[in-house]
Design a protein around this motif. Structure first.
Motif, mmCIF file in Angstrom:
data_model
loop_
_atom_site.group_PDB
_atom_site.id
_atom_site.type_symbol
_atom_site.label_atom_id
_atom_site.label_comp_id
_atom_site.label_asym_id
_atom_site.label_seq_id
_atom_site.Cartn_x
_atom_site.Cartn_y
_atom_site.Cartn_z
ATOM 1 N N ASN A 141 15.287 5.942 -12.783
ATOM 2 C CA ASN A 141 14.142 5.568 -13.510
ATOM 3 C C ASN A 141 13.969 4.264 -14.343
ATOM 4 O O ASN A 141 13.101 3.794 -14.353
ATOM 5 C CB ASN A 141 13.919 6.935 -14.648
ATOM 6 N N LEU A 183 13.557 1.485 -11.820
ATOM 7 C CA LEU A 183 12.509 1.333 -11.238
ATOM 8 C C LEU A 183 11.269 1.081 -12.193
ATOM 9 O O LEU A 183 10.251 0.655 -11.824
ATOM 10 C CB LEU A 183 12.279 2.434 -10.437
ATOM 11 N N ARG A 223 8.864 -2.036 -12.211
ATOM 12 C CA ARG A 223 8.117 -2.225 -10.814
ATOM 13 C C ARG A 223 6.874 -1.158 -11.242
ATOM 14 O O ARG A 223 5.791 -1.318 -10.708
ATOM 15 C CB ARG A 223 8.917 -1.713 -9.890
ATOM 16 N N GLN A 224 7.198 -0.086 -11.623
ATOM 17 C CA GLN A 224 6.342 1.150 -11.658
ATOM 18 C C GLN A 224 5.101 0.844 -12.736
ATOM 19 O O GLN A 224 3.849 0.914 -12.304
ATOM 20 C CB GLN A 224 6.940 2.516 -12.013
ATOM 21 N N ASN A 279 2.896 -1.609 -11.206
ATOM 22 C CA ASN A 279 1.710 -0.930 -10.175
ATOM 23 C C ASN A 279 0.775 -0.268 -10.952
ATOM 24 O O ASN A 279 -0.370 0.010 -10.565
ATOM 25 C CB ASN A 279 2.594 0.043 -9.387
ATOM 26 N N ILE A 280 1.272 0.414 -12.059
ATOM 27 C CA ILE A 280 0.159 1.296 -12.793
ATOM 28 C C ILE A 280 -1.030 0.229 -13.318
ATOM 29 O O ILE A 280 -2.125 0.449 -13.283
ATOM 30 C CB ILE A 280 0.914 1.951 -13.866
#
Lengths: 210, 278
Positions: free
Chosen positions: B78, B81, B84-85, B88-89
């Motif tokens: 978690n 990453l 990066r997440q 994206n959001i």
């Protein structure tokens, strides 16, 4: 090397694709087959995710199978599957966000996909890691195959597209053709799966019930 | 201590020992004729192991170790990453804002966002927009922004030379959260475009609020009448005032009502800004 791809191992890998398919013969994992097959893309991603997760959870369970306390073995299997699913979902969120939004709850639902638990309990608990890996991949791909076939027909007939590209030309619509809205609804997935089962059983007499 | 068993291939004599005998004592066959028999496990070993794996202590320790290992693994994945997440959001949120401005199918979201959205402003208590907030992090949950920080965001945008205001809205549908963005024209009342999304509404019924057919109905409607928000969703076929009401989804009444409430509540927060004539 030859041992790795012995006849028995090939069978372990190949039978779930055909004669022992998890969806059409074992009738497992039907629920997600309904949910994600309205379009081809999520079906492919779902099929691949399940393949990867069955493959690796089979290996992990097979490696630790001798140490697992018998009384909590189902919980141990669940924890392994849930951890893998969470990792896959995190990776999708980081590298394929659109797909993860589209699959949303279904990724989490892989945990409850009966194919996984079925293979862990029936195969990985009593076989070596390599055989289990092949068995997991085979079952995952067998599941993916059916998903892709169902999604192919549902997207083509329901939306006139494949992977988002228009297949049925505008001129056909102008001539009065309408997309079959029923194909987009979940029940049609059951009907298509039933048709595949029917076709498969009519070709293979040994699958028919007496 | 483990002794192995060797069977003579000629006469069947079984020899026990560390290695095959040089000669079979019965038929005198040479050592090469002996074959080791695999024993079904050492009789002392598995029994011990079996008792081990079934004991309470073993089970408890096993479970504890497993939980700790898995927890560390997941925490590691978690945190590695996370950035990066988040990116994206943010991209997805920007895409949604652009979608309210009828800018869809964009490839380079950040570039298009910079082109259309001029400022991410906050509304102050007098209904004025505070322009000096560009260094603040781009927010992705506007419900949190309002409820936890009391920040009311307004995106000042420019489409083909005209100013548009995009206001984030949030609410609840039948099964879970609803959210969206409402783009208003420069008159701060007529709707330029909307975007809606949902967490888990019923596919084919409530989930239809994301379709262009539903969202398209809002274009050109009046959001305000005097100083009240009148933009709303009526039950299917019950529209009384087509200037400010749109048709709900038949079969998705609770979701439609959720959209109605969401618009009235969230736009209501901005009433000072919307009625000011600056």
């Amino acid at each position: 090397m030859s041992q790795l791809f012995s006849k028995k191992n090939k069978e372990v890998f190949a039978t779930p694709l055909g004669l022992n398919n998890p969806v059409t013969v074992q009738v497992l994992g039907i629920c997600s087959a309904l949910a994600v097959t309205a379009k081809l893309e999520p079906a492919i991603v779902m099929g691949l995710s399940v393949t990867i997760i069955t493959g690796f959870s089979n290996v992990i369970i097979s490696l630790i199978r001798r140490t697992i306390p018998n009384r909590i073995r189902i919980i141990v299997q669940l924890v392994v599957v849930a951890a893998l699913v969470t990792i896959v979902s995190e990776i999708l969120k980081a590298f394929a966000y659109d797909v993860s939004v589209q699959l949303s709850v279904y990724i989490g639902l892989i945990i409850t996909n009966c194919i996984l638990m079925g293979r862990l309990e029936a195969f990985a608990m009593s076989n070596g890691p390599w055989e289990s890996f092949l068995d997991g991949l085979g079952n995952g791909l067998g599941y993916a195959k059916i998903l892709v076939i169902v999604a192919f027909f549902r997207e083509l007939l329901g939306s006139g597209t494949l992977l988002g590209f228009r297949i049925i030309p505008q001129s056909v619509y102008d001539a009065g053709y309408i997309n079959n809205g029923l194909m987009v609804m979940p029940p049609m997935a059951l009907v298509i799966v039933a048709c595949i089962i029917w076709w498969q059983r009519s070709r293979h007499k040994e699958l028919q019930d007496k | 201590m483990a002794t192995k068993k060797f069977v003579c291939q000629v006469c069947g004599y079984v020899y026990e020992g560390e290695s095959a005998p040089s000669q079979c004592p019965v038929c005198k066959a040479p050592a090469t004729q002996f074959k080791e028999v695999e024993q079904p496990g050492d009789p002392t070993k598995p029994a011990k192991k079996k008792r081990d794996t079934n004991s309470n202590v073993y089970t408890l320790i096993y479970a504890a170790v497993m939980v700790i290992v898995v927890a560390f693994l997941l925490a590691f994945v978690n945190s590695s990453l996370r950035s990066r997440q988040d990116e994206n959001i943010k991209m997805d949120t920007k895409k949604q804002i652009l979608s309210a401005l009828h800018v869809t199918g964009v490839k380079d979201v950040n570039a298009e966002y910079a082109r259309y959205v001029k400022a991410d402003c906050l509304m102050d208590a007098e209904g004025r927009l505070d322009e000096k907030v560009d260094d603040r992090d781009f927010a992705t949950s506007y419900e949190k922004e309002v409820k936890e920080h009391g920040r009311l965001h307004v995106f000042v945008c420019e489409v083909e030379g005209e100013t548009k205001y995009v206001i984030p809205v949030y609410g609840t549908g039948l099964w879970g959260a609803l959210w969206g963005y409402v783009a208003l024209n420069a008159d701060k009342s007529s709707v330029y475009g909307v975007y809606f999304s949902h967490a888990s509404e019923t596919p084919g019924l409530g989930a239809e609020i994301v379709t262009d057919a539903f969202k398209g109905q809002f274009v050109g409607k009046q959001a305000l009448d005097a100083d009240k928000v009148v933009l709303g969703v009526m039950k299917h076929g019950k529209v009384e005032n087509p200037a400010c009401q749109v048709d709900g989804i038949s079969g998705g009444t609770i979701t439609s009502n959720g959209v109605d409430q969401m618009l009235k509540n969230c736009l209501g927060n901005y009433i000072k800004f919307l009625t000011s004539k600056e």
